[in-house]
Design a protein around this motif. Structure first.
Motif, PDB file in Angstrom:
ATOM      1  N   HIS A  49      -4.326  -2.771   7.009  1.00  0.00           N
ATOM      2  CA  HIS A  49      -5.108  -1.204   6.735  1.00  0.00           C
ATOM      3  C   HIS A  49      -4.361  -0.502   7.954  1.00  0.00           C
ATOM      4  O   HIS A  49      -4.525  -0.359   9.038  1.00  0.00           O
ATOM      5  CB  HIS A  49      -6.389  -1.233   7.088  1.00  0.00           C
ATOM      6  CG  HIS A  49      -7.136  -0.160   6.524  1.00  0.00           C
ATOM      7  ND1 HIS A  49      -7.131   1.094   6.923  1.00  0.00           N
ATOM      8  CD2 HIS A  49      -8.206  -0.163   5.206  1.00  0.00           C
ATOM      9  CE1 HIS A  49      -7.844   1.813   6.359  1.00  0.00           C
ATOM     10  NE2 HIS A  49      -8.426   1.321   5.218  1.00  0.00           N
ATOM     11  N   THR A  82      -7.240  -1.706  -6.370  1.00  0.00           N
ATOM     12  CA  THR A  82      -7.522  -0.583  -5.874  1.00  0.00           C
ATOM     13  C   THR A  82      -6.398  -0.141  -5.131  1.00  0.00           C
ATOM     14  O   THR A  82      -5.575  -1.111  -4.559  1.00  0.00           O
ATOM     15  CB  THR A  82      -8.690  -0.205  -5.054  1.00  0.00           C
ATOM     16  OG1 THR A  82      -8.630  -1.177  -3.880  1.00  0.00           O
ATOM     17  CG2 THR A  82      -9.834  -0.513  -5.794  1.00  0.00           C
ATOM     18  N   GLN A  83      -6.041   1.110  -4.737  1.00  0.00           N
ATOM     19  CA  GLN A  83      -4.762   1.759  -4.124  1.00  0.00           C
ATOM     20  C   GLN A  83      -5.178   2.332  -2.717  1.00  0.00           C
ATOM     21  O   GLN A  83      -4.751   3.273  -2.356  1.00  0.00           O
ATOM     22  CB  GLN A  83      -4.067   2.829  -4.904  1.00  0.00           C
ATOM     23  CG  GLN A  83      -3.543   2.224  -6.284  1.00  0.00           C
ATOM     24  CD  GLN A  83      -2.791   3.227  -6.856  1.00  0.00           C
ATOM     25  OE1 GLN A  83      -2.849   4.448  -6.379  1.00  0.00           O
ATOM     26  NE2 GLN A  83      -2.074   2.971  -8.294  1.00  0.00           N
ATOM     27  N   THR A  84      -6.208   1.455  -2.253  1.00  0.00           N
ATOM     28  CA  THR A  84      -6.430   1.909  -0.672  1.00  0.00           C
ATOM     29  C   THR A  84      -5.648   1.405   0.481  1.00  0.00           C
ATOM     30  O   THR A  84      -5.666   2.161   1.356  1.00  0.00           O
ATOM     31  CB  THR A  84      -7.863   1.396  -0.334  1.00  0.00           C
ATOM     32  OG1 THR A  84      -8.231  -0.280  -0.583  1.00  0.00           O
ATOM     33  CG2 THR A  84      -9.068   1.879  -1.410  1.00  0.00           C
ATOM     34  N   THR A  85      -4.896   0.211   0.147  1.00  0.00           N
ATOM     35  CA  THR A  85      -4.040   0.183   1.145  1.00  0.00           C
ATOM     36  C   THR A  85      -2.676  -0.179   0.441  1.00  0.00           C
ATOM     37  O   THR A  85      -2.343  -0.192  -0.907  1.00  0.00           O
ATOM     38  CB  THR A  85      -4.359  -1.467   1.840  1.00  0.00           C
ATOM     39  OG1 THR A  85      -4.320  -2.500   0.741  1.00  0.00           O
ATOM     40  CG2 THR A  85      -5.877  -1.385   2.316  1.00  0.00           C
ATOM     41  N   ASN A  97      -2.136  -3.327  -1.942  1.00  0.00           N
ATOM     42  CA  ASN A  97      -2.996  -3.178  -3.150  1.00  0.00           C
ATOM     43  C   ASN A  97      -2.180  -2.330  -4.038  1.00  0.00           C
ATOM     44  O   ASN A  97      -2.324  -2.721  -5.222  1.00  0.00           O
ATOM     45  CB  ASN A  97      -4.648  -2.471  -2.889  1.00  0.00           C
ATOM     46  CG  ASN A  97      -5.440  -3.523  -2.248  1.00  0.00           C
ATOM     47  OD1 ASN A  97      -6.177  -3.026  -1.268  1.00  0.00           O
ATOM     48  ND2 ASN A  97      -5.482  -4.597  -2.629  1.00  0.00           N
ATOM     49  N   ARG A  98      -1.516  -1.359  -3.366  1.00  0.00           N
ATOM     50  CA  ARG A  98      -0.421  -0.673  -4.377  1.00  0.00           C
ATOM     51  C   ARG A  98       0.557  -1.553  -4.970  1.00  0.00           C
ATOM     52  O   ARG A  98       0.777  -1.276  -6.083  1.00  0.00           O
ATOM     53  CB  ARG A  98       0.061   0.616  -3.514  1.00  0.00           C
ATOM     54  CG  ARG A  98       0.569   1.591  -4.357  1.00  0.00           C
ATOM     55  CD  ARG A  98       1.277   2.819  -3.370  1.00  0.00           C
ATOM     56  NE  ARG A  98       0.025   3.433  -2.788  1.00  0.00           N
ATOM     57  CZ  ARG A  98      -0.514   4.649  -3.345  1.00  0.00           C
ATOM     58  NH1 ARG A  98      -0.221   5.037  -4.556  1.00  0.00           N
ATOM     59  NH2 ARG A  98      -1.608   5.054  -2.641  1.00  0.00           N
ATOM     60  N   SER A 124      -5.186   5.924   1.972  1.00  0.00           N
ATOM     61  CA  SER A 124      -4.705   5.924   0.525  1.00  0.00           C
ATOM     62  C   SER A 124      -4.190   7.038   0.368  1.00  0.00           C
ATOM     63  O   SER A 124      -3.313   7.303  -0.686  1.00  0.00           O
ATOM     64  CB  SER A 124      -6.243   6.143  -0.275  1.00  0.00           C
ATOM     65  OG  SER A 124      -7.023   7.353  -0.136  1.00  0.00           O
ATOM     66  N   ARG A 145     -12.089  -4.346  -6.188  1.00  0.00           N
ATOM     67  CA  ARG A 145     -11.240  -3.775  -5.157  1.00  0.00           C
ATOM     68  C   ARG A 145      -9.912  -4.314  -5.188  1.00  0.00           C
ATOM     69  O   ARG A 145      -8.889  -4.207  -4.378  1.00  0.00           O
ATOM     70  CB  ARG A 145     -11.786  -3.926  -3.486  1.00  0.00           C
ATOM     71  CG  ARG A 145     -12.980  -2.782  -3.656  1.00  0.00           C
ATOM     72  CD  ARG A 145     -13.345  -3.120  -1.971  1.00  0.00           C
ATOM     73  NE  ARG A 145     -12.362  -2.444  -1.215  1.00  0.00           N
ATOM     74  CZ  ARG A 145     -11.246  -3.142  -0.574  1.00  0.00           C
ATOM     75  NH1 ARG A 145     -11.386  -4.313  -0.436  1.00  0.00           N
ATOM     76  NH2 ARG A 145     -10.526  -2.337   0.075  1.00  0.00           N
TER      77      ARG A 145
END
Length: 250
Positions: free
Chosen positions: A113, A53-56, A59-60, A163, A50
């Motif tokens: 988040h 990942t681009q969930t938040t 993260n991006r 996301s 994770r």
């Protein structure tokens, strides 16, 4: 003038070198790129799946930063490989620390988040949430069509995920339960308004039922006569003779 300068330099060795990275630059890219790929693979395995990942939003940002470092090290001869390794390690470590802090609730969830947002529910577009998310009803309708629905009547809710993707919940799925929607921003307000509307409708129904259950008033005027009064004899004063037990107060 520019055309003449180009023709004068079009066969220059320096021009071809600057365009196609000749001499040792190409060799350096061919050698260092596999090394960087292997290093990033090992770093991602250690950091977890994770990490990039681009969930938040964070993260991006980490994904873009690591991609920029790797590309700079692979294509720019002036970028030392040690600086790339150190920079990628710092970025991956920061991403891992943020995920750990979020998982153990050391940071407020709203800081990391953004949370899902309810943009459509039960036949009503949530205009306030659409304005906050910079969305339009046409965008929501487009996402619903992409899921294979031809009408919003078959959709119970549309949720904008952190996301950036959309979740479309059908009416059939909503009948099975709504527990996964309780943490969605705007859903509690919708449930409160829905409960208020149901309470008002219930109160109005009780008033209507009580009014319907009341007996018809009995008046001396022809407009208020009942069917029983038409069959009763008239008294000396011209009024119908009605027992007192049959007279109801209005």
């Amino acid at each position: 003038m520019a055309t003449a300068a180009w023709r004068a330099n079009e066969l220059s060795p320096d021009l071809w070198q600057s365009l196609f990275y000749t001499k040792f630059t190409t060799v350096r890219t061919a050698v260092l790129t596999p090394i960087i790929v292997v290093f990033m693979f090992v770093l991602l395995r250690v950091g977890g799946s994770r990490t990039l990942t681009q969930t938040t939003l964070l993260n991006r940002i980490f994904s873009v930063a690591v991609g920029s470092l790797v590309g700079s090290a692979a294509l720019r001869p002036t970028t030392p490989i040690t600086a790339t390794v150190i920079g990628a390690g710092i970025i991956m470590g920061a991403a891992l620390l943020v995920d750990v802090a979020y998982a153990y609730k050391l940071l407020p969830a709203s800081w990391v988040h953004p949370g899902p947002v309810l943009v459509y529910v039960d036949g009503v577009m949530q205009q306030h949430q659409l304005h906050r998310c910079l969305l339009t009803p046409d965008k929501v309708a487009s996402e619903v069509r992409s899921r294979g629905y031809s009408s919003l009547a078959k959709v119970y809710a549309v949720v904008l995920e952190p996301s950036g993707s959309f979740s479309v919940i059908s009416q059939d799925a909503a009948r099975d339960g709504l527990e996964l929607l309780h943490d969605v921003r705007g859903f509690s307000d919708h449930m409160r308004l829905d409960a208020q509307r149901q309470a008002e409708a219930t109160a109005a129904g009780r008033i209507g039922a009580a009014a319907a259950a009341r007996p018809l008033p009995v008046h001396d005027s022809p407009a208020g006569w009942s069917e029983e009064q038409h069959n009763k004899p008239f008294g000396p004063d011209g009024r119908t003779v009605t027992p007192l037990t049959q007279i109801h107060a209005v």
